[in-house]
Design an enzyme around this catalytic site. Structure first.
Site, PDB file in Angstrom:
ATOM      1  N   LYS A   1       0.855  -1.177   0.000  1.00  0.00           N
ATOM      2  CA  LYS A   1       0.000   0.000   0.000  1.00  0.00           C
ATOM      3  C   LYS A   1       0.891   1.227   0.000  1.00  0.00           C
ATOM      4  CE  LYS A   1      -2.174   1.623   3.697  1.00  0.00           C
ATOM      5  NZ  LYS A   1      -3.185   1.812   4.760  1.00  0.00           N
TER       6      LYS A   1
ATOM      7  N   HIS B   1     -12.338  11.303  10.976  1.00  0.00           N
ATOM      8  CA  HIS B   1     -12.971  10.483   9.930  1.00  0.00           C
ATOM      9  C   HIS B   1     -12.993   9.005  10.305  1.00  0.00           C
ATOM     10  CE1 HIS B   1     -13.960   8.952   5.938  1.00  0.00           C
ATOM     11  NE2 HIS B   1     -12.870   8.215   5.965  1.00  0.00           N
TER      12      HIS B   1
ATOM     13  N   MET C   1      -4.989   2.995  18.292  1.00  0.00           N
ATOM     14  CA  MET C   1      -5.035   2.801  16.848  1.00  0.00           C
ATOM     15  C   MET C   1      -4.434   3.951  16.037  1.00  0.00           C
ATOM     16  SD  MET C   1      -6.313  -0.135  17.052  1.00  0.00           S
ATOM     17  CE  MET C   1      -6.329  -0.447  15.284  1.00  0.00           C
TER      18      MET C   1
ATOM     19  N   GLY D   1      -2.231  -1.207  17.929  1.00  0.00           N
ATOM     20  CA  GLY D   1      -2.555  -1.432  16.523  1.00  0.00           C
ATOM     21  C   GLY D   1      -1.748  -0.510  15.628  1.00  0.00           C
TER      22      GLY D   1
END
Length: 322
Positions: free
Chosen positions: A67, A138, A220, A293
């Site tokens: 990615k 978001h 996260m 994470g």
């Protein structure tokens, strides 16, 4: 090769499919049948942006690729675009030929939310009732929706640096017929049974003294050297799990506790070991568990591979001679 445009992603993949793909990847990583390549992530010196690459190979799922993308903090203000921008490239493991190019923005949000919800499934207190959110950007809405599916929560509480953005979390809570309350961090740490931090902070927000009782914390937002969402002393007090050990100690939430020697590398466990039954996970109701994470490339590849297969099946994928 196939192209799956960003605009088609929402109609191709669900939260459940994302959860299943990410859970399998974590299990494969722990079984040493999948591995991530070293992450490249750099400040480019333009628009305060971070750009980089994450990749890997999963021999079980036969996902190979990377990615490319990053974080453009001024996008919403200047271009009316989301801050995170990325594209996923998949390759044929047998030949090395490019297989697909997939829009990665929604997939990034879905796979990140899936990772935290996998940690909630395996580590959160069984009787968790109060869901706490730190951050209301978001990605926070994706995080909250996925989290609320893992336990029978009765209430959502949240904190954000800019309180006006908390209306986003209120709307998601209403989707699940749950009340929402904006709170200060002391109350959030004391009341929440599960806490998700999803910010871009470079300073600790949630402090050790604020967290009371048995809690699961999913950190996260920390995925770059220098970022930090929680007090290093809180990380050291918790039973720590992560998606990828090498990233956890260098670019994840654990980097700061490692740096001050309050946590050692041997204290960090793989979430995949819990999934595979090689680690018991939570062992008591009053334990604090923490999931670091960091976001691994294999998460993106696994979800993207599922999307490509669905897009081909539905005739949505654009085939080009490359």
């Amino acid at each position: 090769m196939y192209i799956v445009p960003e605009k088609e992603i929402a109609g191709l993949v669900t939260r459940a499919q994302s959860f299943d793909a990410v859970e399998k990847v974590f299990a494969s990583m722990s079984a040493r049948s999948a591995y991530n390549f070293p992450v490249i992530r750099e400040a480019i010196g333009h628009e305060d942006a971070l750009f980089g690459f994450k990749g890997g190979f999963d021999k079980t799922g036969m996902a190979l690729g990377l990615k490319a993308g990053g974080y453009w903090p001024n996008n919403l203000e200047k271009n009316n675009l989301i801050n995170h921008q990325s594209t996923i490239f998949l390759f044929d493991p047998d030949t090395g030929r490019v297989k697909a190019m997939v829009g990665g923005n929604l997939l990034t949000a879905l796979r990140t939310a899936a990772a935290s919800s996998v940690s909630i499934k395996h580590l959160a207190p069984k009787g968790a009732k109060v869901m706490g959110m730190i951050g209301a950007g978001h990605q926070a809405t994706f995080q909250l929706r996925a989290a609320l599916e893992q336990r029978n929560f009765e209430k959502v509480i949240g904190w954000n640096l800019h309180p006006e953005a908390l209306s986003r979390l209120d709307e998601v809570a209403r989707e699940f017929d749950l009340p929402f309350e904006a709170v200060e961090l002391d109350q959030l740490g004391a009341e929440a049974d599960v806490i998700i931090t999803i910010t871009s902070s470079f300073d600790p927000i949630l402090m050790d003294a604020q967290v009371k009782g048995g809690t699961h914390i999913a950190c996260m937002g920390t995925d770059t050297k220098g970022k930090q969402e929680v007090d290093a002393a809180l990380v050291a007090r918790a039973t720590v799990f992560t998606d990828e050990l090498a990233q956890s100690i260098t670019i994840g939430e654990c980097q700061h506790a490692i740096a001050d020697d309050s946590l050692s590398q041997g204290d960090i466990n793989e979430i995949g070991a819990v999934i595979n039954g090689d680690h018991p996970g939570r062992t008591s109701d009053d334990e604090i568990t923490l999931f670091d994470g960091t976001g691994v490339g294999l998460q993106d590849l696994a979800v993207a591979l599922a999307v490509v297969d669905l897009a081909i099946e539905k005739g949505i994928a654009i085939e080009v001679d490359f």
